[in-house]
Every structure is written in C-alpha cells, then in structure tokens.
Motif scaffolding. Sequence first.
Motif, PDB file in Angstrom:
ATOM      1  N   ARG A  67       0.828  -1.202  -0.011  1.00  0.00           N
ATOM      2  CA  ARG A  67       0.156  -0.064   0.035  1.00  0.00           C
ATOM      3  C   ARG A  67       0.687   1.130   0.143  1.00  0.00           C
ATOM      4  N   THR A  68       0.678   2.131  -0.856  1.00  0.00           N
ATOM      5  CA  THR A  68       1.351   3.373  -1.007  1.00  0.00           C
ATOM      6  C   THR A  68       0.484   4.625  -0.869  1.00  0.00           C
ATOM      7  N   VAL A  69       0.745   5.300   0.115  1.00  0.00           N
ATOM      8  CA  VAL A  69       0.151   6.592   0.137  1.00  0.00           C
ATOM      9  C   VAL A  69       0.829   7.933  -0.020  1.00  0.00           C
ATOM     10  N   TYR A  70       0.077   8.768  -0.936  1.00  0.00           N
ATOM     11  CA  TYR A  70       0.664   9.918  -1.241  1.00  0.00           C
ATOM     12  C   TYR A  70       0.260  11.070  -0.552  1.00  0.00           C
ATOM     13  N   ALA A  71       1.118  12.073  -0.029  1.00  0.00           N
ATOM     14  CA  ALA A  71       0.698  13.083   0.583  1.00  0.00           C
ATOM     15  C   ALA A  71       0.099  14.123  -0.364  1.00  0.00           C
ATOM     16  N   GLU A  72      -1.238  13.939  -0.545  1.00  0.00           N
ATOM     17  CA  GLU A  72      -1.893  14.771  -1.403  1.00  0.00           C
ATOM     18  C   GLU A  72      -3.269  15.009  -0.846  1.00  0.00           C
ATOM     19  N   VAL A  73      -4.119  16.068  -1.163  1.00  0.00           N
ATOM     20  CA  VAL A  73      -5.480  16.475  -0.784  1.00  0.00           C
ATOM     21  C   VAL A  73      -6.372  16.459  -2.007  1.00  0.00           C
ATOM     22  N   PRO A  74      -7.174  15.247  -1.977  1.00  0.00           N
ATOM     23  CA  PRO A  74      -7.513  14.413  -1.111  1.00  0.00           C
ATOM     24  C   PRO A  74      -6.333  13.264  -1.003  1.00  0.00           C
ATOM     25  N   PRO A  75      -6.255  12.459  -0.154  1.00  0.00           N
ATOM     26  CA  PRO A  75      -5.119  11.431  -0.304  1.00  0.00           C
ATOM     27  C   PRO A  75      -5.323  10.497  -1.050  1.00  0.00           C
ATOM     28  N   LYS A  76      -4.133  10.215  -1.945  1.00  0.00           N
ATOM     29  CA  LYS A  76      -3.891   9.256  -2.887  1.00  0.00           C
ATOM     30  C   LYS A  76      -3.584   7.940  -2.374  1.00  0.00           C
ATOM     31  N   VAL A  77      -4.201   6.748  -2.631  1.00  0.00           N
ATOM     32  CA  VAL A  77      -3.473   5.457  -1.951  1.00  0.00           C
ATOM     33  C   VAL A  77      -3.703   4.542  -3.196  1.00  0.00           C
ATOM     34  N   GLU A  78      -2.559   3.969  -3.419  1.00  0.00           N
ATOM     35  CA  GLU A  78      -2.559   2.836  -4.432  1.00  0.00           C
ATOM     36  C   GLU A  78      -2.011   1.529  -3.825  1.00  0.00           C
ATOM     37  N   TYR A  79      -2.486   0.409  -4.491  1.00  0.00           N
ATOM     38  CA  TYR A  79      -2.323  -0.858  -3.961  1.00  0.00           C
ATOM     39  C   TYR A  79      -1.392  -1.478  -5.389  1.00  0.00           C
ATOM     40  N   THR A  80      -0.321  -2.471  -4.891  1.00  0.00           N
ATOM     41  CA  THR A  80       0.265  -3.067  -5.952  1.00  0.00           C
ATOM     42  C   THR A  80       0.525  -4.464  -5.267  1.00  0.00           C
ATOM     43  N   LEU A  81       0.580  -5.717  -6.069  1.00  0.00           N
ATOM     44  CA  LEU A  81       1.067  -6.949  -5.670  1.00  0.00           C
ATOM     45  C   LEU A  81       2.794  -6.726  -5.361  1.00  0.00           C
ATOM     46  N   THR A  82       3.106  -7.755  -4.444  1.00  0.00           N
ATOM     47  CA  THR A  82       4.367  -7.843  -3.906  1.00  0.00           C
ATOM     48  C   THR A  82       4.938  -8.897  -5.006  1.00  0.00           C
ATOM     49  N   GLU A  83       6.234  -9.248  -4.957  1.00  0.00           N
ATOM     50  CA  GLU A  83       6.630 -10.441  -5.625  1.00  0.00           C
ATOM     51  C   GLU A  83       5.859 -11.624  -5.389  1.00  0.00           C
ATOM     52  N   ILE A  84       5.859 -11.860  -3.903  1.00  0.00           N
ATOM     53  CA  ILE A  84       4.936 -12.988  -3.281  1.00  0.00           C
ATOM     54  C   ILE A  84       3.645 -13.029  -4.082  1.00  0.00           C
ATOM     55  N   GLY A  85       3.122 -11.819  -3.947  1.00  0.00           N
ATOM     56  CA  GLY A  85       1.575 -11.591  -4.741  1.00  0.00           C
ATOM     57  C   GLY A  85       1.583 -12.093  -5.963  1.00  0.00           C
ATOM     58  N   TYR A  86       2.443 -11.410  -6.767  1.00  0.00           N
ATOM     59  CA  TYR A  86       2.525 -12.078  -8.319  1.00  0.00           C
ATOM     60  C   TYR A  86       2.833 -13.508  -8.446  1.00  0.00           C
ATOM     61  N   SER A  87       3.480 -14.016  -7.479  1.00  0.00           N
ATOM     62  CA  SER A  87       3.697 -15.440  -7.738  1.00  0.00           C
ATOM     63  C   SER A  87       2.381 -16.427  -7.524  1.00  0.00           C
ATOM     64  N   LEU A  88       1.465 -15.700  -7.242  1.00  0.00           N
ATOM     65  CA  LEU A  88       0.035 -16.652  -7.055  1.00  0.00           C
ATOM     66  C   LEU A  88      -0.537 -16.670  -8.573  1.00  0.00           C
ATOM     67  N   LYS A  89      -0.231 -15.787  -9.419  1.00  0.00           N
ATOM     68  CA  LYS A  89      -0.613 -15.599 -10.853  1.00  0.00           C
ATOM     69  C   LYS A  89      -1.035 -17.180 -11.643  1.00  0.00           C
ATOM     70  N   PRO A  90       0.094 -18.025 -11.287  1.00  0.00           N
ATOM     71  CA  PRO A  90      -0.405 -19.539 -11.932  1.00  0.00           C
ATOM     72  C   PRO A  90      -1.560 -20.202 -11.274  1.00  0.00           C
ATOM     73  N   ILE A  91      -1.634 -19.886  -9.871  1.00  0.00           N
ATOM     74  CA  ILE A  91      -2.747 -20.403  -9.327  1.00  0.00           C
ATOM     75  C   ILE A  91      -4.058 -19.950  -9.825  1.00  0.00           C
ATOM     76  N   LEU A  92      -4.033 -18.557 -10.054  1.00  0.00           N
ATOM     77  CA  LEU A  92      -5.375 -17.899 -10.720  1.00  0.00           C
ATOM     78  C   LEU A  92      -5.773 -18.287 -11.972  1.00  0.00           C
ATOM     79  N   LYS A  93      -4.535 -18.538 -12.748  1.00  0.00           N
ATOM     80  CA  LYS A  93      -4.738 -18.954 -14.066  1.00  0.00           C
ATOM     81  C   LYS A  93      -5.308 -20.374 -14.288  1.00  0.00           C
ATOM     82  N   SER A  94      -4.844 -21.195 -13.240  1.00  0.00           N
ATOM     83  CA  SER A  94      -5.405 -22.524 -13.092  1.00  0.00           C
ATOM     84  C   SER A  94      -6.813 -22.487 -12.949  1.00  0.00           C
ATOM     85  N   MET A  95      -7.137 -21.576 -11.750  1.00  0.00           N
ATOM     86  CA  MET A  95      -8.535 -21.298 -11.536  1.00  0.00           C
ATOM     87  C   MET A  95      -9.538 -20.871 -12.662  1.00  0.00           C
TER      88      MET A  95
END
Length: 107
Positions: A67-95
Amino acid sequence: MLSNELPPCPVETTLLIISNKWKVLIIRDLLTGTKRFGELKKSIENISQKVLTSNLRDMENKGVLKRTVYAEVPPKVEYTLTEIGYSLKPILKSMEEWGTHYKSLNI
C-alpha cells in the motif's frame, strides 16, 4: 506472519493467504497492475467498503500487496502486488481454466 505460525500443510498455508473470494478477486485485479481503492471497489461487484478495506489490510500484513500513500489532498492510496503476490498468478490462471471448463459442461 512468522513461519512458525503457519500450518504444517502447504495447501492450508495457501488457503490461509487467499482465504476468501474477495482476496482472490483483489489479486486478479492487481495482476494487471497498480490500482487505487476506488478502482478495486468498482471492479469487484457487491463488495462493501468495509470488507474491501479489511481484506486489503490483511493482505498487506501477509506481504501479498503493498500500500502506497501519497501526501495529497485528497489522499491518494495505491495498491500493488508484491513479488510473493505476483507468484500467485499460476494459481489464478489454473482457477480460470478450471472455471471455464466447468462452465462449458452445462451442469
């Protein structure tokens, strides 16, 4: 989460991390890149703000996303998968493949 707190079974460990449909759908959406809270909320139908927030926090605590929070008004928050999060891609592809096959059976 410490490794000594994880269950001995690897399948159970995986289920602990992606324990519900909301987390799987969040991962699905983040596999295509960084998203803001509103984008995730819009993409995942029928999820409440409270449930989305709770799942995002849990996934951040487990190291699946960042989670990345930017010091803006209004606050801006972004979410990005980590390396371990991206490693779940084959599981989701199989699903995805299994779901497509199941839908074609017309059961």
